[in-house]
Design a protein around this motif. Structure first.
Motif, PDB file in Angstrom:
ATOM      1  N   ASP A 198       0.859  -1.175   0.000  1.00  0.00           N
ATOM      2  CA  ASP A 198       0.000   0.000   0.000  1.00  0.00           C
ATOM      3  C   ASP A 198       0.900   1.231   0.000  1.00  0.00           C
ATOM      4  O   ASP A 198       2.117   1.127   0.157  1.00  0.00           O
ATOM      5  CB  ASP A 198      -0.912  -0.005   1.224  1.00  0.00           C
ATOM      6  N   THR A 199       0.318   2.405  -0.166  1.00  0.00           N
ATOM      7  CA  THR A 199       1.083   3.644  -0.094  1.00  0.00           C
ATOM      8  C   THR A 199       0.683   4.419   1.154  1.00  0.00           C
ATOM      9  O   THR A 199      -0.370   4.158   1.739  1.00  0.00           O
ATOM     10  CB  THR A 199       0.846   4.520  -1.329  1.00  0.00           C
ATOM     11  N   TYR A 200       1.518   5.358   1.574  1.00  0.00           N
ATOM     12  CA  TYR A 200       1.165   6.231   2.693  1.00  0.00           C
ATOM     13  C   TYR A 200       0.573   7.520   2.114  1.00  0.00           C
ATOM     14  O   TYR A 200       0.758   7.832   0.926  1.00  0.00           O
ATOM     15  CB  TYR A 200       2.378   6.497   3.582  1.00  0.00           C
ATOM     16  N   ILE A 251       4.258   1.872  10.222  1.00  0.00           N
ATOM     17  CA  ILE A 251       5.699   2.098  10.050  1.00  0.00           C
ATOM     18  C   ILE A 251       6.260   1.083   9.065  1.00  0.00           C
ATOM     19  O   ILE A 251       7.056   1.412   8.181  1.00  0.00           O
ATOM     20  CB  ILE A 251       6.422   2.010  11.404  1.00  0.00           C
ATOM     21  N   TRP A 252       5.826  -0.188   9.226  1.00  0.00           N
ATOM     22  CA  TRP A 252       6.285  -1.214   8.291  1.00  0.00           C
ATOM     23  C   TRP A 252       5.845  -0.876   6.875  1.00  0.00           C
ATOM     24  O   TRP A 252       6.572  -1.097   5.913  1.00  0.00           O
ATOM     25  CB  TRP A 252       5.717  -2.576   8.690  1.00  0.00           C
ATOM     26  N   LYS A 253       4.624  -0.331   6.729  1.00  0.00           N
ATOM     27  CA  LYS A 253       4.109   0.030   5.407  1.00  0.00           C
ATOM     28  C   LYS A 253       4.997   1.087   4.750  1.00  0.00           C
ATOM     29  O   LYS A 253       5.291   1.011   3.551  1.00  0.00           O
ATOM     30  CB  LYS A 253       2.679   0.544   5.532  1.00  0.00           C
ATOM     31  N   ASP A 302       8.257  -0.661   3.801  1.00  0.00           N
ATOM     32  CA  ASP A 302       8.030  -1.517   2.638  1.00  0.00           C
ATOM     33  C   ASP A 302       7.948  -0.684   1.366  1.00  0.00           C
ATOM     34  O   ASP A 302       8.540  -1.032   0.336  1.00  0.00           O
ATOM     35  CB  ASP A 302       6.744  -2.321   2.836  1.00  0.00           C
ATOM     36  N   THR A 303       7.225   0.431   1.438  1.00  0.00           N
ATOM     37  CA  THR A 303       7.070   1.299   0.266  1.00  0.00           C
ATOM     38  C   THR A 303       8.409   1.887  -0.168  1.00  0.00           C
ATOM     39  O   THR A 303       8.752   1.862  -1.359  1.00  0.00           O
ATOM     40  CB  THR A 303       6.078   2.438   0.575  1.00  0.00           C
ATOM     41  N   LEU A 304       9.169   2.416   0.785  1.00  0.00           N
ATOM     42  CA  LEU A 304      10.466   3.006   0.466  1.00  0.00           C
ATOM     43  C   LEU A 304      11.433   1.957  -0.066  1.00  0.00           C
ATOM     44  O   LEU A 304      12.204   2.222  -0.994  1.00  0.00           O
ATOM     45  CB  LEU A 304      11.053   3.687   1.700  1.00  0.00           C
TER      46      LEU A 304
END
Length: 364
Positions: free
Chosen positions: A44-46, A149-151, A154-156
C-alpha cells in the motif's frame, strides 16, 4: 500475487538449464517446497507518497516484471532439479499447490510481546521518531502503529529497489531506523516471548501439514509426488524458526525451502532440507538440530513434535462461531457468484431477443 507453482513447472518443462542437481533422485519419494513470491510493488502507499498505484505496471501488491522473471527462474530450477523424479510433462495428480494459513491467536501473542516491560524502553526510544515520521507521511502521530511504520518501510524499500527518487526526508538514518523497527517486528514474530507457543501456531502448523501430506501420499499409495506452498517472507521465517534453522537473514524474493523425503533400503524413511536463497548457487543443506542429514523420519518427527500443535483449531482459539462465520462467508460468495452468472445469462438472453427482434423488423 504469486504465480501458481503448477504454471512455473509447466512453463519450464522443456527448457534446458545448466544447473547441477543435488537431489538424491534414486530413492526420492516425496518433495515439499515452501517458496516466497517474486519482486512485487508495495502493499500500500502512505498518504503523502508521491508515487501512487498508477506508477506500478501491474498495480499495488502485484508482481513486477522482475518478480515474474524470478518466479519463472525458480520454476525452471525446480523442473531441472526433479526432472528424473517428476513426469516429463506437468501432471496435476503428481503435484499440488496450497496457500499458507494464518492463526488469529498468534497475533495476540505478538501484541503481548510488545507490551512486556523489558521491551517497552526500546519501543519508547522510537516514539519521537515515529511522531516525526507521521508529519512527513501524513499519518496521525497518535496512531502511527508498527504496521503503518512497516508500510512506510516496505514502500520506500520497493521504490529504492526500482531506482525511484526517494523523498528528501528519507535519509540513510531514517531508512536505518525503519530497518531496526522492522527487524524488531520480526523478532516479536518468532522470539522474545513464548517462543515455542508462537512456533506451534505458525511454522509448526506448516511442518505438520508437510508431514501429513507425506504420510497420506504413502498410505494411500497415490501418484502424488510433490506439494508446493506459496508463501510470504514471514511464512518462511516462521517455518525455519520452528525448525530452529533460521539464520536471521530476511528471505529474499523467490527464496525456497525444500523438504525431500527418501525411502531407505530397509524400508524406513528419512528427510533432508535445503534452502535456496541465491539463484546463482545450489541450495544449501539445512540440518535439524539434534539430528543428521538425511534425518530418520521417526527422529525428525520426535524432534519437531514440541513445535507442532495437536489441535491447532483449539490452540488458535477458533470457535464454532468463527467457523460458522467462515462457512457463511463461503456460502455467500458462492451465492453471489451464482447470481452473477445468472444475471449475465439473463442479460445475454435479453440481448439476443433484442437483436432477433431488430433483425426481424429490418427484414419484414
Amino acid at each position: 500475487m504469486v504465480i501458481a507453482a503448477e504454471w512455473l513447472l509447466f512453463l519450464s518443462t522443456n527448457l534446458h538449464i545448466l544447473v547441477v542437481s543435488t537431489s538424491r533422485t534414486s530413492n526420492l519419494t516425496f518433495v515439499a517446497t515452501i517458496f516466497r513470491h517474486g519482486d512485487r510493488a508495495p502493499i500500500d502507499t502512505y498518504p503523502t507518497d508521491p508515487y501512487k498505484e498508477e506508477i506500478w505496471e501491474n498495480g499495488l501488491q502485484q508482481l513486477t516484471k522482475e518478480g515474474v522473471r524470478q518466479q519463472y527462474e525458480l520454476g525452471q530450477y525446480l523442473r531441472k532439479r526433479y526432472e528424473q523424479f517428476l513426469s516429463p510433462r506437468y501432471n496435476k495428480r503428481e503435484l499440488l499447490k496450497f496457500p499458507s494459513k494464518n492463526c488469529p491467536r498468534y497475533y495476540e501473542l505478538m501484541k503481548e510481546t510488545t507490551q512486556l516491560p523489558e521491551y517497552q524502553n526500546q519501543i519508547k526510544s522510537w516514539k519521537g521518531f515515529t511522531e516525526c515520521l507521521a508529519n512527513y507521511t501524513g499519518y496521525n502521530k497518535d496512531h502511527t502503529s508498527t504496521h503503518r511504520i512497516w508500510k512506510v518501510y516496505d514502500t520506500l524499500f520497493c521504490q529504492k529497489s526500482h531506482n525511484f527518487t526517494l523523498p528528501d526526508w528519507a535519509t540513510p538514518d531514517v531508512l536505518k531506523t525503519l530497518q531496526e523497527i522492522s527487524a524488531f517486528d520480526i523478532k516479536s514474530h518468532i522470539g522474545l516471548y513464548k517462543i515455542t507457543e508462537k512456533a506451534r501456531l505458525t511454522g509448526g502448523i506448516l511442518i505438520d501439514a508437510v508431514l501429513r501430506n507425506f504420510s497420506e501420499a504413502i498410505l494411500k499409495s497415490s501418484p502424488l509426488k510433490m506439494v508446493m506452498y506459496s508463501a510470504h517472507d514471514s511464512t518462511i521465517i516462521a517455518l525455519q524458526a520452528a525448525l530452529r534453522v533460521y539464520n536471521g537473514i530476511h528471505p529474499p524474493y523467490a527464496s525456497c525451502h525444500i523438504f525431500e523425503f527418501y525411502t531407505e533400503h530397509d524400508g524406513t524413511f528419512s528427510v533432508s532440507m535445503f534452502y535456496r536463497n541465491d539463484s546463482s548457487k545450489d541450495p544449501y543443506e539445512l540440518v535439524l538440530p539434534g539430528c543428521t542429514s538425511p534425518c530418520p523420519l521417526e527422529h525428525f518427527t520426535q524432534l519437531t513434535a514440541p513445535f507442532i500443535p495437536q489441535d491447532w483449531r483449539k490452540e488458535c482459539q477458533v470457535t464454532e462461531q468463527s467457523q460458522r462465520s467462515d462457512v457463511t462467508t463461503v456460502a455467500l460468495s458462492i451465492t453471489v457468484g451464482v447470481l452473477g452468472v445468472l444475471l449475465i445469462a439473463v442479460l445475454f438472453w435479453g440481448w439476443r431477443m433484442h437483436t432477433a427482434t431488430t433483425w426481424s423488423h429490418q427484414n419484414a
